[in-house]
Scaffold this motif. Structure first.
Motif, mmCIF file in Angstrom:
data_model
loop_
_atom_site.group_PDB
_atom_site.id
_atom_site.type_symbol
_atom_site.label_atom_id
_atom_site.label_comp_id
_atom_site.label_asym_id
_atom_site.label_seq_id
_atom_site.Cartn_x
_atom_site.Cartn_y
_atom_site.Cartn_z
ATOM 1 N N GLY A 245 27.444 -8.128 -0.180
ATOM 2 C CA GLY A 245 25.878 -8.550 -0.663
ATOM 3 C C GLY A 245 25.679 -7.670 -1.906
ATOM 4 O O GLY A 245 24.667 -7.883 -2.633
ATOM 5 N N VAL A 246 26.802 -6.804 -2.420
ATOM 6 C CA VAL A 246 26.613 -5.845 -3.454
ATOM 7 C C VAL A 246 27.120 -6.647 -4.767
ATOM 8 O O VAL A 246 28.447 -6.876 -4.532
ATOM 9 N N GLY A 247 26.676 -6.465 -5.761
ATOM 10 C CA GLY A 247 27.170 -6.635 -7.150
ATOM 11 C C GLY A 247 28.052 -7.927 -7.154
ATOM 12 O O GLY A 247 27.511 -8.914 -7.278
ATOM 13 N N HIS A 248 29.406 -7.801 -7.115
ATOM 14 C CA HIS A 248 30.248 -9.106 -7.297
ATOM 15 C C HIS A 248 30.544 -9.759 -6.175
ATOM 16 O O HIS A 248 31.283 -10.796 -5.892
ATOM 17 N N SER A 249 30.093 -8.928 -4.806
ATOM 18 C CA SER A 249 30.546 -9.454 -3.511
ATOM 19 C C SER A 249 29.485 -10.447 -2.781
ATOM 20 O O SER A 249 28.491 -9.708 -1.907
ATOM 21 N N ALA A 250 29.225 -11.545 -3.055
ATOM 22 C CA ALA A 250 28.363 -12.434 -2.553
ATOM 23 C C ALA A 250 26.846 -11.829 -2.577
ATOM 24 O O ALA A 250 26.108 -11.454 -1.658
ATOM 25 N N PRO A 251 26.342 -11.432 -3.766
ATOM 26 C CA PRO A 251 25.214 -10.470 -4.051
ATOM 27 C C PRO A 251 23.917 -11.188 -3.333
ATOM 28 O O PRO A 251 23.884 -12.300 -3.442
ATOM 29 N N ILE A 252 23.122 -10.250 -2.862
ATOM 30 C CA ILE A 252 22.071 -10.921 -2.411
ATOM 31 C C ILE A 252 20.798 -10.447 -3.095
ATOM 32 O O ILE A 252 20.780 -9.583 -4.223
ATOM 33 N N SER A 253 19.447 -11.286 -3.199
ATOM 34 C CA SER A 253 18.550 -10.835 -4.035
ATOM 35 C C SER A 253 17.211 -11.104 -2.926
ATOM 36 O O SER A 253 17.034 -11.861 -2.152
ATOM 37 N N CYS A 254 15.979 -10.317 -3.374
ATOM 38 C CA CYS A 254 14.871 -10.556 -2.732
ATOM 39 C C CYS A 254 13.716 -10.986 -3.612
ATOM 40 O O CYS A 254 12.622 -11.458 -3.101
ATOM 41 N N ILE A 255 13.838 -10.597 -4.857
ATOM 42 C CA ILE A 255 12.877 -10.979 -5.748
ATOM 43 C C ILE A 255 13.381 -11.139 -7.319
ATOM 44 O O ILE A 255 14.373 -10.814 -7.506
ATOM 45 N N ASP A 256 12.541 -11.601 -8.044
ATOM 46 C CA ASP A 256 13.050 -11.652 -9.408
ATOM 47 C C ASP A 256 13.182 -10.594 -10.029
ATOM 48 O O ASP A 256 12.380 -9.607 -10.014
ATOM 49 N N PRO A 257 14.437 -10.314 -10.626
ATOM 50 C CA PRO A 257 14.621 -8.915 -11.282
ATOM 51 C C PRO A 257 13.708 -8.241 -12.175
ATOM 52 O O PRO A 257 13.275 -7.029 -12.095
ATOM 53 N N GLN A 258 13.165 -9.270 -13.032
ATOM 54 C CA GLN A 258 12.187 -8.844 -14.011
ATOM 55 C C GLN A 258 10.863 -8.251 -13.329
ATOM 56 O O GLN A 258 10.071 -7.296 -13.760
ATOM 57 N N GLU A 259 10.637 -8.951 -12.343
ATOM 58 C CA GLU A 259 9.329 -8.745 -11.454
ATOM 59 C C GLU A 259 9.519 -7.494 -10.783
ATOM 60 O O GLU A 259 8.596 -6.741 -10.584
ATOM 61 N N PHE A 260 11.059 -7.082 -10.354
ATOM 62 C CA PHE A 260 11.097 -6.033 -9.456
ATOM 63 C C PHE A 260 11.095 -4.655 -10.196
ATOM 64 O O PHE A 260 10.392 -3.625 -9.604
ATOM 65 N N VAL A 261 11.073 -4.839 -11.523
ATOM 66 C CA VAL A 261 11.244 -3.450 -12.271
ATOM 67 C C VAL A 261 9.995 -3.371 -13.196
ATOM 68 O O VAL A 261 9.641 -2.375 -13.698
ATOM 69 N N LYS A 262 9.045 -4.324 -13.060
ATOM 70 C CA LYS A 262 7.756 -4.322 -13.954
ATOM 71 C C LYS A 262 6.980 -3.326 -13.762
ATOM 72 O O LYS A 262 7.015 -2.689 -12.406
ATOM 73 N N ALA A 263 6.407 -2.585 -14.608
ATOM 74 C CA ALA A 263 5.766 -1.402 -14.558
ATOM 75 C C ALA A 263 4.312 -1.373 -15.362
ATOM 76 O O ALA A 263 4.223 -2.359 -16.059
ATOM 77 N N PRO A 264 3.261 -0.524 -15.044
ATOM 78 C CA PRO A 264 3.209 0.473 -13.884
ATOM 79 C C PRO A 264 3.001 -0.349 -12.478
ATOM 80 O O PRO A 264 2.299 -1.133 -12.480
ATOM 81 N N LYS A 265 3.539 0.045 -11.471
ATOM 82 C CA LYS A 265 3.226 -0.190 -10.243
ATOM 83 C C LYS A 265 2.350 0.765 -9.754
ATOM 84 O O LYS A 265 1.871 1.748 -10.097
ATOM 85 N N ALA A 266 1.670 0.459 -8.524
ATOM 86 C CA ALA A 266 0.673 0.983 -8.003
ATOM 87 C C ALA A 266 1.141 2.499 -7.500
ATOM 88 O O ALA A 266 2.377 2.758 -6.982
ATOM 89 N N ASP A 267 0.026 3.284 -7.360
ATOM 90 C CA ASP A 267 0.625 4.648 -6.979
ATOM 91 C C ASP A 267 0.742 4.737 -5.316
ATOM 92 O O ASP A 267 0.127 4.097 -4.788
ATOM 93 N N PRO A 268 1.967 5.038 -5.197
ATOM 94 C CA PRO A 268 2.340 4.965 -3.765
ATOM 95 C C PRO A 268 1.426 5.755 -2.759
ATOM 96 O O PRO A 268 1.399 5.662 -1.799
#
Length: 535
Positions: free
Chosen positions: A160-183
């Protein structure tokens, strides 16, 4: 765990979820068969997986690894070589779908006579790549120079990691988008919004990686480790695991005790079934608060350098003021409380971050806001880095959610985290939101392995600092009890996560003695702490 158990984690990862949606020959077969029988309640399924692991290891022993120069974009210089090992996605169906695991190696630096085999490494996570491990040789790490004479250093990307059949749950650009809600929630509406994001994240994992999810477990990664051992042509495994890599090692040692030669585990996950993984994250919140205070005490003691206050309370007041400012008006429009926690948490994580984090904080208080924005904001242009951070988070979530059954009752999550937050506010809610997808996980959740000693298990070396935030000290004590004959080296009055890579001769010399000669002290050892950082 919530603070991502590994020793080289991306800074932007921890609170992302607060708005992310965190053998051929008889000999080899006989060796594989030495794994202990599974418990009666799961014997049928586990037995099939044990047989599947034997079949996969037999194939791998026959196939070996076709070592080549590494792909140019992997950032692994010669003479490091790369290759692939094929493993079943589902060990109960060894002839079914196969996935390819990326592995790399560098040969031992000593003579052929000095060589003792391969040393495999896992840095933690779950979700961490081990492919940079051979670079400890090319970059001439002094701490590992003696061990490198005797061993090939072998790294791998777990399933699931990196080069080993990697998995994903959300578009990466969406994942890092900021600012996020206050935890930290102010209202019930804030909690409802975070619950919705966590549910959507879990659904995204199913949509983007559904076929992988039921098989993203620590026991399967342990089976993969044994297949890699066979592919390397090694009769027995030498293993170094840090952080979550200690739990992977504990499970491997339980399932394949007769296949293990030497094992060092550093910064240990508590392997109790009751701890995996819900309780582990709650315990982590308490330990992070303690280490956060250690850092604040150090900052106060070095006020001449940082000008952040001469007491812990004064430093904390400036932190709360910064947090409130960023909540009202995110710095540079992108750094809010979530991004601040992601950046500042590296201080309680690693002593190597004490000076850099304090320096950036000091600049901010002196009027330089840009330094903090540069340090804490995600780089939206770094598409490869963002994809790596998203993949790392996806694997973290998938493994922890699949390894064990999590509470599904929101009232329990709310009660436990509200109670903890009162006295341990630094990490508690950020950690909760990161793990909450496990409450609505769309794939089967397993029962954790009962970690313990079985016939053939060699003596294991356990290394732990007393004030580790990510893996509290009790975890090392628990594994020490479960692995009979193991030795525990305690680094007292220290809390850096990942001890074996730091300069502390009391520890370094003992790790060398064990890996090079199999020598352990006659009793457990307590070492003085490594040097405290200086501004």
């Amino acid at each position: 765990m919530g603070a991502h158990l590994r020793d080289n984690r991306p800074k932007s990862r921890l609170v992302a979820l607060s708005s992310a949606g965190a053998l051929v020959t008889a000999t080899l077969i006989a060796g594989a068969m030495s794994a202990p029988a599974a418990s009666a309640d799961s014997r049928h399924g586990r037995d099939r997986e044990a047989v599947g692991a034997e079949i996969a290891a037999a194939r791998a022993a026959k196939a070996g690894i076709d070592w080549r120069d590494c792909p140019a974009d992997w950032g692994l210089e010669k003479p490091i070589q790369c290759g692939w090992v094929s493993v079943p996605l589902d060990y109960s169906k060894p002839d079914g779908k196969q996935i390819e695991l990326a592995v790399d190696r560098i040969g031992n630096t000593g003579t052929p006579k000095e060589r003792q085999g391969a040393l495999l490494y896992n840095p933690g996570g779950p979700g961490g790549s081990g492919l940079r491990f051979p670079r400890r040789v090319t970059t001439k790490s002094a701490v590992w120079a003696n061990v490198a004479k005797a061993y090939d250093f072998v790294g791998f990307d777990p399933r699931g990691v990196g080069h080993s059949a990697p998995i994903s749950c959300i578009d990466p650009q969406e994942f890092v988008k900021a600012p996020k809600a206050d935890p930290v929630p102010d209202t019930e509406a804030d909690k409802t919004a975070q619950r919705k994001l966590a549910r959507e994240y879990a659904e995204g994992c199913a949509e983007r990686s559904g076929t992988m999810l039921p098989h993203m477990t620590t026991p399967n990664t342990a089976r993969d480790l044994d297949v890699i051992r066979a592919a390397l042509g090694e009769r027995k495994l030498n293993y170094l695991g840090v952080s979550y890599g200690t739990y992977l090692g504990a499970v491997y040692g339980t399932l394949f005790p007769g296949h293990l030669r030497r094992m060092v585990v550093d910064s240990v996950v508590n392997p109790s079934k009751r701890n995996i993984w819900y309780q582990a994250n709650l315990d982590q919140d308490v330990a992070f608060e303690s280490r956060w205070k250690d850092w604040q005490d150090w900052v106060a003691a070095n006020d001449a350098a940082f000008h952040l206050g001469t007491t812990r309370a004064a430093v904390q007041a400036k932190w709360l003021e910064l947090r409130a400012t960023a909540k009202k008006h995110p710095l540079g429009g992108v750094v809010g409380p979530a991004e601040l926690i992601s950046f500042f948490q590296s201080a309680p994580y690693y002593d190597s971050s004490w000076v850099p984090v304090a320096s950036v904080f000091s600049k901010y208080v002196a009027g330089d806001t840009q330094a903090l924005i540069d340090a804490a904001a995600p780089d939206m242009a770094d598409k490869a880095g963002n994809a790596g951070a998203e993949n790392s988070n996806a694997v973290y979530t998938a493994v922890e959610c699949a390894d064990a059954k999590w509470p599904t009752s929101w009232s329990r999550w709310d009660r436990d985290n509200t109670r903890l937050h009162r006295d341990h506010p630094f990490m508690t809610w950020a950690n909760a939101w990161m793990n909450l997808p496990c409450a609505t996980w769309p794939a089967k959740q397993q029962t954790p392995v009962e970690v313990g000693t079985h016939r053939g298990l060699p003596q294991v070396l356990i290394v732990q600092s007393t004030r580790d935030a990510a893996t509290p000290y009790a975890g090392a004590v628990e594994l020490h009890k479960r692995f009979k004959g193991s030795r525990l080296i305690t680094e007292r009055d220290a809390g850096s996560h990942g001890v074996t890579g730091l300069v502390n001769p009391c520890i370094n010399d003992r790790v060398d003695a064990y890996l090079l000669g199999g020598k352990l002290d006659s009793a457990d050892v307590t070492c003085a702490p490594h040097a405290t950082p200086k501004p």
